[in-house]
Design a protein around this motif. Structure first.
Motif, short mmCIF file in Angstrom:
data_model
loop_
_atom_site.label_atom_id
_atom_site.label_comp_id
_atom_site.label_asym_id
_atom_site.label_seq_id
_atom_site.Cartn_x
_atom_site.Cartn_y
_atom_site.Cartn_z
N GLU A 50 11.81 1.75 -3.91
CA GLU A 50 10.89 2.58 -4.97
C GLU A 50 11.73 2.80 -6.28
O GLU A 50 11.26 2.64 -7.21
CB GLU A 50 10.56 3.62 -4.33
N GLU A 51 13.13 3.05 -5.98
CA GLU A 51 13.78 3.18 -7.36
C GLU A 51 13.97 1.77 -7.98
O GLU A 51 13.81 1.87 -9.31
CB GLU A 51 15.20 3.42 -6.97
N GLY A 65 6.04 -1.20 -6.46
CA GLY A 65 6.53 -0.45 -5.15
C GLY A 65 6.69 -1.29 -3.87
O GLY A 65 7.26 -2.53 -4.03
N LEU A 66 6.51 -0.57 -2.53
CA LEU A 66 6.86 -1.34 -1.53
C LEU A 66 5.83 -2.48 -1.12
O LEU A 66 4.41 -2.15 -1.29
CB LEU A 66 6.80 -0.40 -0.44
N LYS A 264 -2.71 5.91 -2.46
CA LYS A 264 -1.20 5.93 -2.42
C LYS A 264 -0.85 4.52 -1.93
O LYS A 264 0.28 3.69 -2.56
CB LYS A 264 -0.71 6.84 -1.48
N ALA A 265 -1.90 3.73 -1.12
CA ALA A 265 -1.24 2.41 -0.38
C ALA A 265 -1.67 1.08 -0.85
O ALA A 265 -0.72 0.48 -0.93
CB ALA A 265 -1.70 2.41 1.00
N GLY A 266 -2.85 1.06 -1.79
CA GLY A 266 -3.11 -0.14 -2.39
C GLY A 266 -3.33 -1.21 -1.18
O GLY A 266 -3.89 -0.77 -0.10
N ALA A 267 -2.97 -2.33 -1.47
CA ALA A 267 -3.31 -3.37 -0.62
C ALA A 267 -2.21 -3.94 0.37
O ALA A 267 -2.48 -4.63 1.15
CB ALA A 267 -3.48 -4.70 -1.79
N PHE A 268 -1.31 -3.16 0.24
CA PHE A 268 0.01 -3.35 1.05
C PHE A 268 0.11 -2.43 2.02
O PHE A 268 -0.29 -1.28 2.16
CB PHE A 268 1.24 -3.73 0.15
#
Length: 375
Positions: A50-51, A65-66, A264-268
């Motif tokens: 994330e950073e 992001g992740l 928050k999660a989107g497609a991943f």
């Protein structure tokens, strides 16, 4: 913009994600020590990703992001293990000799780069991993070296899977069922084309040829068990991914959880730990999963409790001159850290390993008469 130029822009995003993921996994590897807990390590990996993604493309509004939450799978646990803080297993401390598989991924603008390495707690150049553990890790890395050399336009997924399985025989280990390499794309880590290593007729993927400018997440997991069978450990599933299905949820808790997932999660894939209220998330995600709004990434374990498993995962682009690494080769499993008595004797596999991953043009040397005179 031409197709080639467009793919170059996309590759830059993949490579940026790959660099971030590589730095994150190195941070986790450095923290793999006796008495470190699984929860500490998965939290560390997620934070580093994330950073890293937060520090790039700051001036652009894009998804970052992740691409895959950090997982820490030990010994006969195969993959997807990331227990929640409330789970007793999250406080499990690593012990010297544990074989630890670390997997994580980053995404930039929806382009994912995922990687995994296997390390042994307490092993080093001064005290290397030996015996069956060393055989296993060396086999996984050898299989990865064979795989990346075979990933060229026109190669078939069945032939690649067969040759990678062949590369494991000299190490007396085998690939695990249910493990497959998937085609990647924007917002996609489970594409149409797949490669299964050593598949039988029941688990073989549909026949397909690799094409230039395709991207794959190569997943190689091998085991010391003779059967290579896996089973699920549903009690520790904590990673899910939103699907495109629709359903009118009945429970208010489920609706609230799914709304948070959408934001928050989107497609991943995401870990339930990333949601606001873990207890509520555990409750609400069940109805979502029961009606296919989300799919679980089940924790897999080797059916043999005495088995150990090793994993190598890398992201790669198919190119006419050979595969392009979007995540780097494993760094921990050096010849100094892993001392196996076994080696490749199969002549076909040795020939593949002797080739370069990328073709390079040789510069023609000028005749001596045309060489510049010495000063």
């Amino acid at each position: 913009m031409s197709d080639a130029a467009s793919f170059d822009v996309i590759l830059t995003k993949y490579k940026t994600a790959g660099d971030i993921a590589a730095k994150a996994i190195k941070g986790v590897i450095d923290a793999v020590k006796a008495d470190a807990t699984i929860l500490e390590l998965v939290q560390l990996g997620d934070r580093l990703v994330e950073e890293g993604t937060g520090a790039v493309f700051k001036d652009k509004k894009m998804s970052k992001g992740l691409a895959f939450p950090t997982t820490i799978s030990i010994n006969n646990v195969v993959c997807n293990y990331a227990p929640l803080p409330s789970d007793e297993a999250s406080s499990r401390k690593l012990q010297d000799g544990d074989v630890v598989k670390i997997q994580l991924g980053a995404q930039i603008d929806g382009y994912p780069a995922i990687l995994a390495e296997t390390v042994v707690v307490g092993a080093s150049a001064e005290k290397p991993a030996t015996g069956r553990t060393a055989d296993l890790i060396r086999a996984a890395n050898t299989a990865a070296d064979v795989m990346i050399r075979l990933m060229k336009p026109g190669a078939t997924n069945h032939e690649i899977g067969r040759k990678v399985a062949q590369s494991l025989r000299d190490f007396d280990v085998r690939s695990l069922e249910s493990i497959q390499t998937n085609q990647f794309d924007k917002n996609e880590i489970d594409g149409k084309k797949k490669i299964v290593v050593g598949a039988d007729a029941a688990s073989r993927a549909d026949s397909a040829k690799l094409e230039e400018n395709e991207v794959y997440g190569v997943d190689i997991i091998v085991s010391t068990s003779p059967e290579g069978k896996t089973k699920t450990d549903d009690g520790h599933t904590s990673i899910y991914c939103k699907t495109n299905s629709t359903y009118l949820l009945k429970m208010a808790t489920s609706r609230k959880v799914f709304s948070e997932i959408q934001k928050k999660a989107g497609a991943f894939p995401f870990n339930l730990r990333s949601l606001e209220d873990e207890k509520r998330a555990r409750m609400g995600v069940q109805e979502c999963a029961n009606h296919a709004l989300v799919k679980p990434f089940e924790v897999l374990v080797d059916s043999s409790s005495s088995a150990i498993t090793a994993q190598i995962f890398f992201t790669v682009a198919v190119n006419a001159k050979g595969a392009i690494r979007l995540t780097p080769a494993p760094t921990w499993a050096t010849a100094e850290n892993v001392k196996s008595d076994k080696e490749v004797t199969d002549e076909e596999i040795k020939a593949i390993l002797a080739t370069s991953v990328r073709q390079t043009k040789k510069k023609n040397k000028k005749p001596a008469s045309e060489a510049p005179a010495a000063a």
